[in-house]
Design a protein around this motif. Structure first.
Motif, PDB file in Angstrom:
ATOM      1  N   ARG A  11      51.816  40.457  37.590  1.00  0.00           N
ATOM      2  CA  ARG A  11      52.563  40.287  36.329  1.00  0.00           C
ATOM      3  C   ARG A  11      51.642  40.422  35.116  1.00  0.00           C
ATOM      4  N   SER A  12      50.617  41.287  35.250  1.00  0.00           N
ATOM      5  CA  SER A  12      49.674  41.427  34.133  1.00  0.00           C
ATOM      6  C   SER A  12      50.344  42.129  32.959  1.00  0.00           C
ATOM      7  N   ASN A  13      49.742  41.932  31.775  1.00  0.00           N
ATOM      8  CA  ASN A  13      50.270  42.576  30.565  1.00  0.00           C
ATOM      9  C   ASN A  13      50.177  44.094  30.648  1.00  0.00           C
ATOM     10  N   ILE A  14      49.188  44.599  31.420  1.00  0.00           N
ATOM     11  CA  ILE A  14      48.979  46.054  31.388  1.00  0.00           C
ATOM     12  C   ILE A  14      49.707  46.794  32.503  1.00  0.00           C
ATOM     13  N   VAL A  15      50.035  46.114  33.595  1.00  0.00           N
ATOM     14  CA  VAL A  15      50.729  46.831  34.681  1.00  0.00           C
ATOM     15  C   VAL A  15      52.016  46.117  35.105  1.00  0.00           C
ATOM     16  N   GLY A  16      51.870  44.959  35.733  1.00  0.00           N
ATOM     17  CA  GLY A  16      53.022  44.320  36.379  1.00  0.00           C
ATOM     18  C   GLY A  16      54.186  44.058  35.438  1.00  0.00           C
ATOM     19  N   GLY A  60      46.508  58.649  43.635  1.00  0.00           N
ATOM     20  CA  GLY A  60      47.910  58.266  43.446  1.00  0.00           C
ATOM     21  C   GLY A  60      48.194  57.992  41.984  1.00  0.00           C
ATOM     22  N   VAL A  61      48.196  56.703  41.633  1.00  0.00           N
ATOM     23  CA  VAL A  61      48.524  56.311  40.257  1.00  0.00           C
ATOM     24  C   VAL A  61      47.380  56.641  39.289  1.00  0.00           C
ATOM     25  N   GLY A  62      46.135  56.529  39.762  1.00  0.00           N
ATOM     26  CA  GLY A  62      44.966  56.713  38.882  1.00  0.00           C
ATOM     27  C   GLY A  62      45.039  57.960  38.002  1.00  0.00           C
ATOM     28  N   ALA A 118      50.345  45.687  42.303  1.00  0.00           N
ATOM     29  CA  ALA A 118      49.337  45.711  41.222  1.00  0.00           C
ATOM     30  C   ALA A 118      48.675  44.344  41.142  1.00  0.00           C
ATOM     31  N   ILE A 119      47.868  44.040  42.156  1.00  0.00           N
ATOM     32  CA  ILE A 119      47.264  42.704  42.219  1.00  0.00           C
ATOM     33  C   ILE A 119      45.734  42.738  42.196  1.00  0.00           C
ATOM     34  N   GLY A 120      45.140  43.825  42.645  1.00  0.00           N
ATOM     35  CA  GLY A 120      43.675  43.890  42.667  1.00  0.00           C
ATOM     36  C   GLY A 120      43.072  43.200  43.879  1.00  0.00           C
ATOM     37  N   ARG A 121      43.770  43.293  45.039  1.00  0.00           N
ATOM     38  CA  ARG A 121      43.231  42.728  46.290  1.00  0.00           C
ATOM     39  C   ARG A 121      43.286  43.796  47.372  1.00  0.00           C
ATOM     40  N   CYS A 173      56.600  39.211  41.486  1.00  0.00           N
ATOM     41  CA  CYS A 173      55.844  38.235  42.274  1.00  0.00           C
ATOM     42  C   CYS A 173      54.439  38.093  41.702  1.00  0.00           C
ATOM     43  N   HIS A 174      53.814  36.964  41.970  1.00  0.00           N
ATOM     44  CA  HIS A 174      52.481  36.689  41.424  1.00  0.00           C
ATOM     45  C   HIS A 174      51.762  35.722  42.350  1.00  0.00           C
ATOM     46  N   SER A 175      50.642  35.181  41.891  1.00  0.00           N
ATOM     47  CA  SER A 175      49.799  34.395  42.801  1.00  0.00           C
ATOM     48  C   SER A 175      50.453  33.090  43.261  1.00  0.00           C
ATOM     49  N   ARG A 176      51.490  32.641  42.554  1.00  0.00           N
ATOM     50  CA  ARG A 176      52.156  31.390  42.975  1.00  0.00           C
ATOM     51  C   ARG A 176      53.444  31.659  43.750  1.00  0.00           C
ATOM     52  N   MET A 203      47.489  59.657  37.128  1.00  0.00           N
ATOM     53  CA  MET A 203      48.667  59.637  36.254  1.00  0.00           C
ATOM     54  C   MET A 203      48.385  58.865  34.969  1.00  0.00           C
ATOM     55  N   THR A 204      47.534  57.851  35.052  1.00  0.00           N
ATOM     56  CA  THR A 204      47.297  56.989  33.892  1.00  0.00           C
ATOM     57  C   THR A 204      46.734  57.792  32.720  1.00  0.00           C
ATOM     58  N   ILE A 205      45.677  58.545  32.980  1.00  0.00           N
ATOM     59  CA  ILE A 205      45.063  59.322  31.898  1.00  0.00           C
ATOM     60  C   ILE A 205      46.043  60.389  31.407  1.00  0.00           C
ATOM     61  N   VAL A 213      49.141  50.518  42.892  1.00  0.00           N
ATOM     62  CA  VAL A 213      48.356  50.647  41.650  1.00  0.00           C
ATOM     63  C   VAL A 213      46.921  50.157  41.863  1.00  0.00           C
ATOM     64  N   GLY A 214      46.735  49.284  42.820  1.00  0.00           N
ATOM     65  CA  GLY A 214      45.432  48.643  43.050  1.00  0.00           C
ATOM     66  C   GLY A 214      44.302  49.647  43.187  1.00  0.00           C
ATOM     67  N   THR A 215      43.186  49.333  42.569  1.00  0.00           N
ATOM     68  CA  THR A 215      41.982  50.176  42.673  1.00  0.00           C
ATOM     69  C   THR A 215      40.829  49.223  42.936  1.00  0.00           C
ATOM     70  N   ASN A 216      40.479  49.073  44.198  1.00  0.00           N
ATOM     71  CA  ASN A 216      39.495  48.061  44.583  1.00  0.00           C
ATOM     72  C   ASN A 216      38.294  48.727  45.223  1.00  0.00           C
TER      73      ASN A 216
HETATM   74  P1  NAP Z   1      45.195  41.406  36.815  1.00  0.00           P
HETATM   75  O1  NAP Z   1      45.311  41.341  35.345  1.00  0.00           O
HETATM   76  O2  NAP Z   1      44.066  40.735  37.522  1.00  0.00           O
HETATM   77  O3  NAP Z   1      46.560  40.848  37.423  1.00  0.00           O
HETATM   78  C1  NAP Z   1      46.726  40.687  38.801  1.00  0.00           C
HETATM   79  C2  NAP Z   1      48.102  40.147  39.069  1.00  0.00           C
HETATM   80  O4  NAP Z   1      48.240  40.017  40.477  1.00  0.00           O
HETATM   81  C3  NAP Z   1      48.352  38.768  38.472  1.00  0.00           C
HETATM   82  O5  NAP Z   1      49.661  38.713  37.941  1.00  0.00           O
HETATM   83  C4  NAP Z   1      48.202  37.818  39.662  1.00  0.00           C
HETATM   84  O6  NAP Z   1      49.025  36.678  39.594  1.00  0.00           O
HETATM   85  C5  NAP Z   1      48.662  38.693  40.795  1.00  0.00           C
HETATM   86  N1  NAP Z   1      48.080  38.294  42.068  1.00  0.00           N
HETATM   87  C6  NAP Z   1      46.776  38.088  42.328  1.00  0.00           C
HETATM   88  N2  NAP Z   1      46.630  37.709  43.607  1.00  0.00           N
HETATM   89  C7  NAP Z   1      47.865  37.682  44.154  1.00  0.00           C
HETATM   90  C8  NAP Z   1      48.360  37.363  45.437  1.00  0.00           C
HETATM   91  N3  NAP Z   1      47.564  36.981  46.429  1.00  0.00           N
HETATM   92  N4  NAP Z   1      49.687  37.446  45.650  1.00  0.00           N
HETATM   93  C9  NAP Z   1      50.517  37.837  44.674  1.00  0.00           C
HETATM   94  N5  NAP Z   1      50.102  38.145  43.421  1.00  0.00           N
HETATM   95  C10 NAP Z   1      48.786  38.065  43.177  1.00  0.00           C
HETATM   96  O7  NAP Z   1      45.162  42.912  37.332  1.00  0.00           O
HETATM   97  P2  NAP Z   1      45.738  44.264  36.674  1.00  0.00           P
HETATM   98  O8  NAP Z   1      44.949  44.596  35.491  1.00  0.00           O
HETATM   99  O9  NAP Z   1      47.219  44.201  36.588  1.00  0.00           O
HETATM  100  O10 NAP Z   1      45.342  45.307  37.818  1.00  0.00           O
HETATM  101  C11 NAP Z   1      45.850  45.200  39.120  1.00  0.00           C
HETATM  102  C12 NAP Z   1      45.202  46.264  39.998  1.00  0.00           C
HETATM  103  O11 NAP Z   1      45.566  47.550  39.490  1.00  0.00           O
HETATM  104  C13 NAP Z   1      43.674  46.259  39.984  1.00  0.00           C
HETATM  105  O12 NAP Z   1      43.208  46.674  41.254  1.00  0.00           O
HETATM  106  C14 NAP Z   1      43.306  47.299  38.946  1.00  0.00           C
HETATM  107  O13 NAP Z   1      42.028  47.874  39.177  1.00  0.00           O
HETATM  108  C15 NAP Z   1      44.402  48.299  39.185  1.00  0.00           C
HETATM  109  N6  NAP Z   1      44.694  49.139  38.008  1.00  0.00           N
HETATM  110  C16 NAP Z   1      44.751  50.472  38.235  1.00  0.00           C
HETATM  111  C17 NAP Z   1      45.060  51.318  37.187  1.00  0.00           C
HETATM  112  C18 NAP Z   1      45.158  52.780  37.441  1.00  0.00           C
HETATM  113  O14 NAP Z   1      45.158  53.551  36.512  1.00  0.00           O
HETATM  114  N7  NAP Z   1      45.284  53.196  38.693  1.00  0.00           N
HETATM  115  C19 NAP Z   1      45.290  50.813  35.905  1.00  0.00           C
HETATM  116  C20 NAP Z   1      45.246  49.430  35.712  1.00  0.00           C
HETATM  117  C21 NAP Z   1      44.954  48.603  36.798  1.00  0.00           C
HETATM  118  P3  NAP Z   1      48.887  35.543  38.447  1.00  0.00           P
HETATM  119  O15 NAP Z   1      49.547  36.134  37.238  1.00  0.00           O
HETATM  120  O16 NAP Z   1      49.618  34.387  38.999  1.00  0.00           O
HETATM  121  O17 NAP Z   1      47.419  35.317  38.261  1.00  0.00           O
END
Ligand code: NAP
Length: 295
Positions: A169-174, A270-272, A211-214, A191-194, A274-276, A232-235
Motif C-alpha cells: 500500500r505504498s504511496n508510489i505503487v500499491g 516485466g514492470v521495470g 508490490a511488497i519488496g520481499r 493487503c499489507h504487512s498487517r 514499463m516504468t521509465i 512489481v517487486g525488484t529484489n
Molecule cells: P514499500 O514502500 O516498502 O512498501 C511495501 C509495502 O508492502 C507496504 O505497504 C508493506 O505494508 C507491504 N508489505 C511488506 N511486507 C509485507 C508482507 N509480508 N505481507 C504483505 N504486505 C507486506 O515498497 P514499494 O516502494 O511499494 O516497492 C515495492 C517493491 O516494488 C520493491 O521491491 C520495489 O523495489 C519494487 N518497485 C519496482 C518498481 C519498478 O519500476 N519495477 C518501481 C517501484 C517499486 P505496510 O504498509 O503495512 O508496511
C-alpha cells in the motif's frame, strides 16, 4: 498449466518507438524537444542509477534532459530552488524528484511544490487526490502503477467486476494502482504487512499485483488457477553463479506461480521497463498539452 509470460520489455520497446516518433513530430513542429527535469539529492547508488537510466531513455527518444544533482548535505531551500528553477523553465515539461529524499528534507513540501502541469510522476497531492475521487481525472498518473495497468490492458484482462488483490500500500505503487483498478471497475482488496490470511485473500483474486519488496514471497499455491499476476517487486539476491554475484527476483515465486497463473510478468523484464516508458509518455503528453494539443 504454464502461464503466458507478459513481456514488459517488448511492450515497452514498442511504446518507446512510438514515443520517439512523436518526439520527432513535436520537434519538427515547434523547433525544440519535450524536456524532462530531474532532481536528485544525495548519493544513494540505486537512486543515481535510476536517474541515469531515466535520463538516458529520454535522450535516446530525442527528449531534452536536465539534471539538478545535489549533495546529501543540500538544504531544504536548495532543493526547493532546484524545483522552482525547473517549474520556471519553459523548455521543461516534466519534473521528476527522485525518491527517497534525505531524511532532513521535507518530502511532502517538495512534492507539492512541483508544478501540477509538470508533475509527470503523478505524486502531487492534487493529482493523487483526483485519482482517488470519482468523476475527477488527474493530469498524470504515476508511472509504475500506470505501467501495471497498460500490461493488464495488453493482456486483454477483463477488469470490470474482477476481484483484484493488491499486496502493498505504498504511496508510489500499491495505493495508486489500487485506485486505478477501482477506476477500472474492479473490486479491489488492498493487503499489507498487517493483513491476516494473505494466501486466502490472494486465492480469490482474478488479478494479483504484488508490490511488497520481499523476494519470492507469493507462492504458486496461493493463486487462483488462471489468475493474471503482475509482479512489481525488484529484489536483489545473492547469486554466486551470476556475473555480478547477484541477480534480481520479484515478489512472486515464479517457478510455482507460472504453473497456476494464466499470465505472469517476469523480473526483470516485466514492470521495470514499463516504468521509465510511462514517465517518458507523461513528459511527451505534458509537452503537447503545453502547446494546447492533446496528442
Ligand atoms: P514499500 O514502500 O516498502 O512498501 C511495501 C509495502 O508492502 C507496504 O505497504 C508493506 O505494508 C507491504 N508489505 C511488506 N511486507 C509485507 C508482507 N509480508 N505481507 C504483505 N504486505 C507486506 O515498497 P514499494 O516502494 O511499494 O516497492 C515495492 C517493491 O516494488 C520493491 O521491491 C520495489 O523495489 C519494487 N518497485 C519496482 C518498481 C519498478 O519500476 N519495477 C518501481 C517501484 C517499486 P505496510 O504498509 O503495512 O508496511
Amino acid at each position: 498449466m504454464s502461464a503466458q509470460i507478459i513481456d514488459g520489455q517488448a511492450i515497452a520497446d514498442e511504446i518507446r518507438t512510438n514515443i520517439a516518433a512523436e518526439v520527432a513530430r513535436f520537434q519538427a513542429q515547434f523547433g525544440y524537444p519535450p524536456g524532462l527535469g530531474v532532481v536528485l539529492v544525495g548519493d544513494n547508488p540505486a537512486s543515481a542509477q535510476y536517474v541515469r537510466m531515466k535520463r538516458r531513455a529520454c535522450e535516446s527518444a530525442g527528449m531534452k534532459s536536465v539534471g539538478h544533482i545535489l549533495p546529501a548535505s543540500a538544504t531544504q531551500a536548495e532543493v526547493e530552488a532546484a524545483v522552482k528553477a525547473l517549474n520556471d523553465d519553459p523548455t521543461i515539461h516534466g519534473i521528476l524528484v527522485q525518491l527517497p529524499l534525505p531524511p532532513h528534507i521535507d518530502e511532502p513540501t517538495i512534492l507539492s511544490m512541483v508544478s501540477l502541469e509538470k508533475d509527470v510522476d503523478g505524486f502531487h497531492p492534487i493529482n493523487i487526490g483526483r485519482l482517488a475521487m470519482k468523476g475527477r481525472e488527474p493530469l498524470f498518473t504515476p508511472a509504475t502503477p500506470t505501467g501495471c495497468m497498460v500490461l493488464l490492458e495488453r493482456m486483454g484482462a477483463q477488469l470490470e467486476g474482477a476481484n483484484a488483490v493488491v499486496i502493498g500500500r505504498s504511496n508510489i505503487v500499491g495505493m495508486p494502482v489500487a485506485l486505478m483498478l477501482m477506476k477500472a471497475n474492479a473490486t479491489v482488496t488492498v493487503c499489507h504487512s498487517r493483513t491476516r490470511d494473505l494466501p486466502e485473500i490472494v486465492r480469490r483474486a482474478d488479478v494479483v499485483i504484488a508490490a511488497i519488496g520481499r523476494p519470492n514471497y507469493v507462492k504458486g499455491n496461493w493463486l487462483k488457477p488462471g489468475a493474471i499476476v503482475i509482479d512489481v517487486g525488484t529484489n536483489q539476491i545473492d547469486d554466486p553463479t551470476a556475473p555480478r554475484g547477484y541477480r534480481y527476483v520479484g515478489d512472486v515465486e515464479v517457478a510455482t506461480a507460472q504453473e497456476v497463473a494464466g499470465a505472469i510478468t517476469k523480473v526483470p523484464g516485466g514492470v521495470g521497463p514499463m516504468t521509465i516508458t510511462l514517465l517518458m509518455q507523461n513528459t511527451l503528453k505534458s509537452a503537447w498539452r503545453s502547446v494546447g494539443a492533446t496528442t
